[in-house]
Design a protein around this motif. Structure first.
Motif, PDB file in Angstrom:
ATOM      1  N   UNK A  27       1.413 -13.629   4.492  1.00  0.00           N
ATOM      2  CA  UNK A  27       0.523 -13.692   3.336  1.00  0.00           C
ATOM      3  C   UNK A  27       1.244 -14.355   2.184  1.00  0.00           C
ATOM      4  N   UNK A  28       0.477 -15.050   1.376  1.00  0.00           N
ATOM      5  CA  UNK A  28       1.064 -15.673   0.191  1.00  0.00           C
ATOM      6  C   UNK A  28       1.301 -14.598  -0.857  1.00  0.00           C
ATOM      7  N   UNK A  29       2.127 -14.958  -1.855  1.00  0.00           N
ATOM      8  CA  UNK A  29       2.389 -14.005  -2.932  1.00  0.00           C
ATOM      9  C   UNK A  29       1.111 -13.587  -3.640  1.00  0.00           C
ATOM     10  N   UNK A  30       0.174 -14.549  -3.825  1.00  0.00           N
ATOM     11  CA  UNK A  30      -1.109 -14.218  -4.482  1.00  0.00           C
ATOM     12  C   UNK A  30      -1.884 -13.229  -3.643  1.00  0.00           C
ATOM     13  N   UNK A  31      -1.927 -13.448  -2.312  1.00  0.00           N
ATOM     14  CA  UNK A  31      -2.675 -12.536  -1.432  1.00  0.00           C
ATOM     15  C   UNK A  31      -2.062 -11.145  -1.477  1.00  0.00           C
ATOM     16  N   UNK A  32      -0.712 -11.064  -1.536  1.00  0.00           N
ATOM     17  CA  UNK A  32      -0.060  -9.751  -1.564  1.00  0.00           C
ATOM     18  C   UNK A  32      -0.394  -9.027  -2.873  1.00  0.00           C
ATOM     19  N   UNK A  33      -0.397  -9.757  -3.985  1.00  0.00           N
ATOM     20  CA  UNK A  33      -0.744  -9.129  -5.261  1.00  0.00           C
ATOM     21  C   UNK A  33      -2.209  -8.686  -5.258  1.00  0.00           C
ATOM     22  N   UNK A  34      -3.091  -9.498  -4.628  1.00  0.00           N
ATOM     23  CA  UNK A  34      -4.513  -9.133  -4.545  1.00  0.00           C
ATOM     24  C   UNK A  34      -4.694  -7.863  -3.729  1.00  0.00           C
ATOM     25  N   UNK A  35      -3.842  -7.645  -2.728  1.00  0.00           N
ATOM     26  CA  UNK A  35      -3.963  -6.472  -1.867  1.00  0.00           C
ATOM     27  C   UNK A  35      -3.182  -5.278  -2.414  1.00  0.00           C
ATOM     28  N   UNK A  36      -2.668  -5.358  -3.611  1.00  0.00           N
ATOM     29  CA  UNK A  36      -2.030  -4.216  -4.244  1.00  0.00           C
ATOM     30  C   UNK A  36      -0.529  -4.136  -4.008  1.00  0.00           C
ATOM     31  N   UNK A  37       0.090  -5.207  -3.532  1.00  0.00           N
ATOM     32  CA  UNK A  37       1.541  -5.186  -3.321  1.00  0.00           C
ATOM     33  C   UNK A  37       2.176  -5.799  -4.549  1.00  0.00           C
ATOM     34  N   UNK A  38       2.968  -5.001  -5.266  1.00  0.00           N
ATOM     35  CA  UNK A  38       3.555  -5.484  -6.506  1.00  0.00           C
ATOM     36  C   UNK A  38       4.970  -6.031  -6.271  1.00  0.00           C
ATOM     37  N   UNK A  39       5.582  -6.486  -7.317  1.00  0.00           N
ATOM     38  CA  UNK A  39       6.907  -7.090  -7.243  1.00  0.00           C
ATOM     39  C   UNK A  39       7.970  -6.127  -6.746  1.00  0.00           C
ATOM     40  N   UNK A  40       7.852  -4.857  -7.132  1.00  0.00           N
ATOM     41  CA  UNK A  40       8.852  -3.870  -6.709  1.00  0.00           C
ATOM     42  C   UNK A  40       8.800  -3.681  -5.198  1.00  0.00           C
ATOM     43  N   UNK A  41       7.603  -3.593  -4.648  1.00  0.00           N
ATOM     44  CA  UNK A  41       7.466  -3.420  -3.201  1.00  0.00           C
ATOM     45  C   UNK A  41       7.985  -4.657  -2.475  1.00  0.00           C
ATOM     46  N   UNK A  42       7.741  -5.830  -3.060  1.00  0.00           N
ATOM     47  CA  UNK A  42       8.261  -7.054  -2.459  1.00  0.00           C
ATOM     48  C   UNK A  42       9.787  -7.044  -2.469  1.00  0.00           C
ATOM     49  N   UNK A  43      10.384  -6.581  -3.559  1.00  0.00           N
ATOM     50  CA  UNK A  43      11.842  -6.502  -3.634  1.00  0.00           C
ATOM     51  C   UNK A  43      12.388  -5.511  -2.623  1.00  0.00           C
ATOM     52  N   UNK A  44      11.673  -4.381  -2.444  1.00  0.00           N
ATOM     53  CA  UNK A  44      12.092  -3.389  -1.453  1.00  0.00           C
ATOM     54  C   UNK A  44      12.050  -3.988  -0.050  1.00  0.00           C
ATOM     55  N   UNK A  45      10.966  -4.703   0.241  1.00  0.00           N
ATOM     56  CA  UNK A  45      10.865  -5.349   1.553  1.00  0.00           C
ATOM     57  C   UNK A  45      11.978  -6.379   1.720  1.00  0.00           C
ATOM     58  N   UNK A  46      12.254  -7.105   0.653  1.00  0.00           N
ATOM     59  CA  UNK A  46      13.310  -8.107   0.717  1.00  0.00           C
ATOM     60  C   UNK A  46      14.659  -7.442   0.975  1.00  0.00           C
ATOM     61  N   UNK A  47      14.944  -6.318   0.317  1.00  0.00           N
ATOM     62  CA  UNK A  47      16.223  -5.633   0.522  1.00  0.00           C
ATOM     63  C   UNK A  47      16.320  -5.068   1.938  1.00  0.00           C
ATOM     64  N   UNK A  48      15.189  -4.561   2.480  1.00  0.00           N
ATOM     65  CA  UNK A  48      15.183  -4.068   3.864  1.00  0.00           C
ATOM     66  C   UNK A  48      15.469  -5.212   4.818  1.00  0.00           C
ATOM     67  N   UNK A  49      14.823  -6.348   4.579  1.00  0.00           N
ATOM     68  CA  UNK A  49      15.051  -7.506   5.446  1.00  0.00           C
ATOM     69  C   UNK A  49      16.491  -8.010   5.341  1.00  0.00           C
ATOM     70  N   UNK A  50      17.053  -7.982   4.132  1.00  0.00           N
ATOM     71  CA  UNK A  50      18.448  -8.397   3.974  1.00  0.00           C
ATOM     72  C   UNK A  50      19.389  -7.452   4.711  1.00  0.00           C
ATOM     73  N   UNK A  51      19.113  -6.152   4.665  1.00  0.00           N
ATOM     74  CA  UNK A  51      19.948  -5.172   5.375  1.00  0.00           C
ATOM     75  C   UNK A  51      19.851  -5.387   6.884  1.00  0.00           C
ATOM     76  N   UNK A  52      18.621  -5.622   7.367  1.00  0.00           N
ATOM     77  CA  UNK A  52      18.458  -5.896   8.794  1.00  0.00           C
ATOM     78  C   UNK A  52      19.199  -7.171   9.180  1.00  0.00           C
TER      79      UNK A  52
END
Length: 186
Positions: A27-52
């Motif tokens: 999903x694009x960043x716009x689609x994620x924001x439209x679906x209620x995913x904010x910047x903090x959740x994106x950062x959390x996902x990014x940190x999880x992906x970096x750890x993996x």
């Protein structure tokens, strides 16, 4: 045309997914924001992906290290196999060398030597020198033990004698010569 519209729709969705890969889950960043995913959740996902990613990188590096160690061990084993391949043959030939030395010693200890025996003794000596040369070429070396300090890694003691002519702890008499093959005792 329905076929043409379907084709365009598929291409548009594919392009959107390709653009959205950077944001996550196709999903694009716009689609994620439209679906209620904010910047903090994106950062959390990014940190999880970096750890993996770090964990996978660590696993990969460990696997590569194992491969390198296995290759080195295999090379070392192959080198040892080549280097010590003649070990059993050398052990058998050392008995021949000892018998040649005994034959020369016996011939020289005879009080009466015949003129006819001289060529035979010279031939046995020449054979012994040739055998020693072959041993040297293949890494078999004689251990010089007489009058050397006793070394339990190289010498085998048969008995201990009191000999005033040699210092204590030295080899006073050699019953049978010892040999090494590339530094390893034969």
């Amino acid at each position: 045309n329905e076929v043409g519209e379907g084709y365009l729709r598929i291409n548009r969705n594919r392009e959107g997914r390709e653009r959205g890969q950077k944001a996550g889950n196709g999903r694009t960043g716009d689609e994620m924001r439209e679906n209620g995913i904010d910047g903090q959740e994106m950062e959390e996902r990014e940190s999880v992906l970096k750890a993996e990613n770090a964990a996978h990188r660590d696993q990969l590096l460990r696997a590569l290290a194992d491969v390198v160690n296995t290759r080195r061990q295999a090379e070392r084993n192959a080198s040892d196999a080549r280097q010590y391949a003649v070990l059993e043959f050398a052990r058998e030939m050392l008995g021949v060398a000892d018998n040649l030395q005994r034959a020369i010693a016996a011939a020289e200890s005879q009080p009466r030597r015949l003129v006819e025996d001289a060529p035979l003794i010279q031939g046995v000596r020449a054979t012994e020198r040739m055998l020693e040369s072959i041993f040297e070429r293949f890494g078999v070396r004689k251990i010089t033990a007489l009058a050397a300090p006793f070394d339990p890694d190289l010498h085998e003691a048969v008995m201990e004698v009191d000999d005033a002519s040699s210092p204590p702890g030295t080899v006073a008499k050699v019953f049978e010569d010892g040999y090494t093959l590339h530094g390893r005792l034969v």
